[in-house]
Design an enzyme around this catalytic site. Structure first.
Site, PDB file in Angstrom:
ATOM      1  N   CYS A  15      14.020  19.355 -12.295  1.00 56.83           N
ATOM      2  CA  CYS A  15      14.892  20.524 -12.353  1.00 56.83           C
ATOM      3  C   CYS A  15      15.994  20.408 -11.306  1.00 56.83           C
ATOM      4  O   CYS A  15      15.989  19.485 -10.483  1.00 56.83           O
ATOM      5  CB  CYS A  15      14.093  21.811 -12.122  1.00 56.83           C
ATOM      6  SG  CYS A  15      13.330  21.887 -10.490  1.00 56.83           S
ATOM      7  N   CYS A  18      14.953  20.124  -7.727  1.00 60.20           N
ATOM      8  CA  CYS A  18      14.556  18.773  -7.282  1.00 60.20           C
ATOM      9  C   CYS A  18      15.773  18.031  -6.749  1.00 60.20           C
ATOM     10  O   CYS A  18      15.699  17.341  -5.725  1.00 60.20           O
ATOM     11  CB  CYS A  18      13.935  17.990  -8.435  1.00 60.20           C
ATOM     12  SG  CYS A  18      12.377  18.669  -9.038  1.00 60.20           S
ATOM     13  N   CYS A  83      15.891 -28.187   1.895  1.00 62.96           N
ATOM     14  CA  CYS A  83      15.160 -27.981   3.148  1.00 62.96           C
ATOM     15  C   CYS A  83      15.056 -26.496   3.462  1.00 62.96           C
ATOM     16  O   CYS A  83      15.575 -25.649   2.727  1.00 62.96           O
ATOM     17  CB  CYS A  83      15.856 -28.713   4.303  1.00 62.96           C
ATOM     18  SG  CYS A  83      17.493 -28.063   4.659  1.00 62.96           S
ATOM     19  N   CYS A  86      18.224 -24.504   3.575  1.00 58.09           N
ATOM     20  CA  CYS A  86      18.737 -24.072   2.259  1.00 58.09           C
ATOM     21  C   CYS A  86      18.114 -22.736   1.853  1.00 58.09           C
ATOM     22  O   CYS A  86      18.788 -21.881   1.274  1.00 58.09           O
ATOM     23  CB  CYS A  86      18.427 -25.123   1.196  1.00 58.09           C
ATOM     24  SG  CYS A  86      19.255 -26.703   1.466  1.00 58.09           S
ATOM     25  N   ASP A 524     -20.407  -2.951  -1.571  1.00 58.66           N
ATOM     26  CA  ASP A 524     -20.884  -1.780  -2.289  1.00 58.66           C
ATOM     27  C   ASP A 524     -22.126  -2.204  -3.070  1.00 58.66           C
ATOM     28  O   ASP A 524     -22.225  -3.349  -3.518  1.00 58.66           O
ATOM     29  CB  ASP A 524     -19.789  -1.287  -3.251  1.00 58.66           C
ATOM     30  CG  ASP A 524     -20.234  -0.074  -4.036  1.00 58.66           C
ATOM     31  OD1 ASP A 524     -20.743   0.864  -3.403  1.00 58.66           O
ATOM     32  OD2 ASP A 524     -20.081  -0.081  -5.265  1.00 58.66           O
ATOM     33  N   ASP A 723     -16.314  -2.392  -7.055  1.00 56.41           N
ATOM     34  CA  ASP A 723     -15.873  -2.541  -8.439  1.00 56.41           C
ATOM     35  C   ASP A 723     -15.514  -1.216  -9.112  1.00 56.41           C
ATOM     36  O   ASP A 723     -15.037  -1.212 -10.240  1.00 56.41           O
ATOM     37  CB  ASP A 723     -16.962  -3.228  -9.275  1.00 56.41           C
ATOM     38  CG  ASP A 723     -18.128  -2.290  -9.583  1.00 56.41           C
ATOM     39  OD1 ASP A 723     -18.407  -1.404  -8.741  1.00 56.41           O
ATOM     40  OD2 ASP A 723     -18.745  -2.434 -10.648  1.00 56.41           O
ATOM     41  N   ASP A 727     -14.306   3.163  -5.252  1.00 54.38           N
ATOM     42  CA  ASP A 727     -14.175   2.139  -4.212  1.00 54.38           C
ATOM     43  C   ASP A 727     -12.728   1.903  -3.807  1.00 54.38           C
ATOM     44  O   ASP A 727     -12.462   1.265  -2.791  1.00 54.38           O
ATOM     45  CB  ASP A 727     -14.767   0.801  -4.699  1.00 54.38           C
ATOM     46  CG  ASP A 727     -16.262   0.877  -4.936  1.00 54.38           C
ATOM     47  OD1 ASP A 727     -16.927   1.645  -4.212  1.00 54.38           O
ATOM     48  OD2 ASP A 727     -16.763   0.194  -5.845  1.00 54.38           O
TER      49      ASP A 727
END
Length: 861
Positions: A15, A18, A83, A86, A524, A723, A727
């Protein structure tokens, strides 16, 4: 004051308010002169002072205000870099473009990764900036198979260098032989005359014809042999040096061009002086062979380096080569062979035994075992049945399968792996900053040393012009900035590529570097140490509830939950043949339990701690909980209408490889800690099963990050392995977050390292790989620094001839690349067997043989 204008593409505005918020936020930033935010175009026009404020700082202010700035990242294959200097030149050229946020140029991959503001700078602008700096860009924007074009371009460059070496050798070898033979004859003639004479006079004293041929005739032949070498081989270095000078900078080409040109031009001057009889002014000796040998050896070094660098990306090439080109599409009961690129999600595909799975999908018909070793590093095939997920590019070993495509193109697992490996290989490790800082001043310092060497030998050493010149050329040629530039990125490329072969994916090179410093590994429990497939082992009904009532009410309530323990209860009820009802008013309380209405009865299910918070007498269930926890079970309390209906015992199965994985981590000198939401007794029983001595129990999901923070006290470096979604904060808090590949996407996104398989032994492999990679980087940097530190002073002191200097310089960068390639050997990551055996034996002697938590096939009632 110099001001600059820029357009920031703002995201997240909904809006006009914002727009005002963004405008107000930027206006308060020191260094900004004027801001105008347009909500319709979603752009902020900013006028600012670039000396006091950088664009990334503005973006950070917008982010903190709750909005974003649209950014784009492109990868440009760069040609012409030789090198580390560069690399800095290309980065500097791109950074000068308004709207460029960050640049990372990698010498080993010969690519530039550029993050920029799409509206402020365009891809052609960036390419033009690179070309203006004297380098080239392979524009692959509209190419169907850019990797093929890039590979062809790299191979064409290798072929060109090979042709130059062969042509150069064809002229230089006879030139070198004739030059050495001439010097030997001259020395012999001088010895026969027994007099101190000039080269011309000493040869003429033996024979006037010999004198003319050796001193007047042959140098012209030498010049004719050296000229093609200087033109064909020397041209690339002269052009490179000119482009660098045009941009007011220097690089390796500057040193080679100056060294070879000095010897060649001086020799041409001597030839001209010979014609006009002025050799006493400029000297008599020519150095055509020196100029030619320097160019041939340096170009040979570039050829060997390019070929070796090509081998560092073999892992990526192998991954790209895994993708099948065609697939068998099932349509209207017919089998149609189609290109993989034409497959869309939802297509039904036939996969015969021995064929590769064409794309990610789910099995809808058939049964087989799949070889996933090329992606996960696991050697054993994985059984697949209807409903099983399959990964594209893996091999169907036995049965006929029909799969439904679930992801195609860039969304497949293989494409994401390739993208992640390329991202890691292209990133710059923190240790690279050392080489970058040195390379920024390296060539100018060498030029200064060469000039001082020339003047010093003339003034202090009282040497003749030619002697001083030869020593200065040796200084120019011996210096090697290439080894400095290649020391880190080549090792990173091979290390990340080796990781991909083993199913270990590093997010970036910083993650690879950080892993070698780890001291503590936090694991875990559920899904990491265990299979994450718990099952009901015990039912303890209380207060006149029957076992069937207890299980039926609990399972009906848990139908609304996706928690592994909830699913275990539901499966047990289904297996017992109980009729379940749909729960009402279901509510999950993270890490504690659930509340639901079943058959108009309020059912609460949760941990003992959750039950104790419900104002109930602990006498009803304390004894049963203690029995289950002592047996290593997870106790779940079921409360119905404020009465304890009973306790359900649930156990998870330890992964077969978890104990071995813990032993391997401990063999690497790491402290292993288990973090779990289980109570202390249950947690210790499971920890003893796998050989873990330290446990953090009763840790709620929201407290895992705090637990990791606790482990980090005393500046300890901690890795978190997990996993699940819960976590993710802990993975982000850890120094290195490690996600198990069988887990969720959000965990992988938050992690620094991903294990494609669920095998916990991959953690030890990843840390061993990190240690091996960093050891190789330290060796490379030591060589690069010690080589220059020792041999440049040797050349300054006049103890090194230019031809030997050129050979040493050519070998230096090749050594660094070959040393990095050793990482790819299978033996480089093997954990010492005797260390693991010793640790396993120590556990045995200590009586650390807690019985395994075996999940029975039936529910104990």
């Amino acid at each position: 004051m110099t001001v600059q204008k820029i357009d920031l593409p703002i995201t997240g505005m909904t809006c006009a308010n914002c727009a005002r918020t963004v405008e107000r936020t930027l206006s308060k930033t020191p260094g900004i002169e004027n801001v105008n935010v347009n909500f319709a175009t979603e752009r902020a026009q900013v006028t600012f002072d670039p000396t006091t404020l950088k664009i990334p700082d503005m973006i950070e202010r917008v982010d903190k205000a709750g909005y974003g700035v649209a950014q784009a990242t492109i990868e440009l294959p760069i040609t012409g870099m030789t090198c580390a200097s560069c690399v800095r030149n290309v980065e500097r050229a791109i950074n000068k473009q308004s709207g460029v946020l960050s640049v990372n140029v990698n010498l080993a991959t010969e690519k530039a990764s550029v993050t920029y503001l799409p509206g402020s700078v365009r891809r052609p602008d960036i390419i033009h900036a690179v070309e203006a700096a004297g380098y080239g860009v392979l524009d692959l924007a509209n190419v169907e198979a850019p990797e093929d074009v890039e590979r062809a371009a790299r191979q064409a460059e290798i072929d060109r260098q090979r042709r130059l070496v062969l042509i150069g050798a064809a002229f230089t070898i006879p030139l070198f032989v004739l030059s050495m033979a001439r010097d030997l004859v001259m020395a012999s003639a001088a010895g026969d005359s027994g007099m101190a004479m000039s080269g011309m006079d000493s040869a003429s004293a033996v024979s006037p014809l010999l004198g003319w041929l050796l001193w007047a005739g042959w140098p012209f032949v030498f010049g004719l042999l050296a000229a093609p070498v200087q033109v064909l081989l020397g041209r690339q270095y002269i052009v490179g040096a000119y482009k660098a000078a045009r941009n007011r900078t220097t690089n390796m080409d500057t040193l080679i061009a100056l060294g070879s040109l000095t010897a060649f031009v001086y020799s041409v001057i001597v030839l001209i002086a010979t014609i006009f009889g002025l050799t006493k002014v400029v000297g008599e000796h020519v150095y055509f062979e020196t100029a030619a040998v320097i160019l041939v050896l340096i170009t040979l070094g570039k050829l060997l380096e390019a070929r070796a660098k090509g081998r560092t990306s073999e892992a990526i090439k192998a991954l790209i080569g895994l993708a099948p080109k065609t697939a068998t599409l099932l349509r209207d009961y017919q089998e149609i062979e189609v290109a993989v690129d034409t497959i869309t999600e939802g297509d039904r595909l036939l996969v015969r035994p021995g064929e590769r799975i064409p794309t990610d999908g789910v099995v809808i018909e058939g049964r087989s075992s799949i070889d996933e070793s090329m992606l996960t590093g696991e050697s054993l095939p994985v059984n697949k049945t209807v409903g099983s997920d399959v990964i594209g590019a893996t091999v169907n070993k036995q049965g006929r399968l029909v799969i439904e495509a679930t992801a195609v193109g860039s969304r497949t697992a293989l494409a994401q792996i390739i993208r992640l490996v390329e991202q890691a290989q292209g990133s710059k490790a923190p240790i690279q900053r050392i080489a970058d800082q040195v390379s920024s001043v390296f060539v100018p310092v060498v030029l200064l040393l060469a000039a001082l060497t020339f003047v010093g030998w003339l003034v202090l050493g009282q040497a003749v012009f030619t002697t001083a010149m030869v020593h200065a050329v040796a200084v120019l040629v011996i210096a090697c900035p290439c080894a400095l530039g290649l020391a880190t990125p080549t090792a990173i490329m091979v290390g990340t590529g080796k990781g991909a072969e083993l199913g270990i994916l590093f997010k970036n090179s910083e993650s690879l570097e950080n892993a070698h410093r780890l001291q503590v590994i936090a694991l875990d429990k559920t899904g990491t140490l265990t299979k994450g497939e718990p099952s009901v082992t015990d039912l303890i009904p209380l207060n006149a509830f029957s076992e069937d009532d207890l299980l039926r009410l609990a399972a009906s309530a848990e139908r609304g939950s996706e928690h592994p323990l909830a699913q275990a209860v539901v499966k047990a009820a289904e297996k017992a043949g109980l009729s379940l009802t749909q729960p009402q008013d279901f509510e999950a309380m993270s890490g504690q339990g659930i509340r639901a209405t079943v058959d108009n009865r309020t059912v609460l299910i949760g941990s003992p701690r959750f039950a104790s918070q419900q104002s109930l007498s602990k006498d009803d269930f304390a004894a049963g909980i203690e029995v289950l926890q002592n047996a290593g079970r997870t106790a779940v309390v079921v409360i119905v209408d404020s009465v304890v209906a009973g306790i359900i015992g649930i156990a998870d199965t330890i992964k077969e490889t978890s104990r071995e994985a813990v032993l391997e981590l401990q063999a690497l000198g790491l402290e292993v800690v288990m973090i779990t939401g289980d109570n202390q007794r249950t947690a210790e029983a499971i920890a003893a099963e796998v050989g873990i001595k330290r446990v953090l129990a009763d840790v709620l999901p929201g407290q895992k990050a705090e637990a990791v923070k606790q482990l980090q006290t005393g500046s300890k470096r901690v890795a978190m392995v997990g996993d699940g979604i819960n976590d993710a904060p802990a993975l982000a808090q850890a120094d290195v977050g490690i996600a198990i590949g069988t887990g969720t996407d959000i965990a992988m996104e938050a992690s620094d390292l991903t294990l494609m398989s669920g095998d916990l032994r991959g953690v030890a492999r990843a840390i061993s790989l990190s240690k091996a990679t960093m050891r190789t980087i330290y060796q490379n940097l030591f060589w690069a620094f010690i080589y220059n530190i020792i041999l440049i002073p040797v050349a300054v002191l006049g103890l090194l001839v230019p031809m030997l200097a050129a050979g040493a310089m050519a070998f230096s960068s090749v050594f660094v690349v070959l040393n990095s390639l050793r990482l790819g050997r299978p033996s480089s990551l093997q954990l010492k067997a005797h260390e693991t055996d010793t640790l396993r034996m120590s556990h045995h002697l200590q009586g650390d043989q807690t019985p395994g938590l075996q999940t029975p096939d039936h529910v104990t009632k």
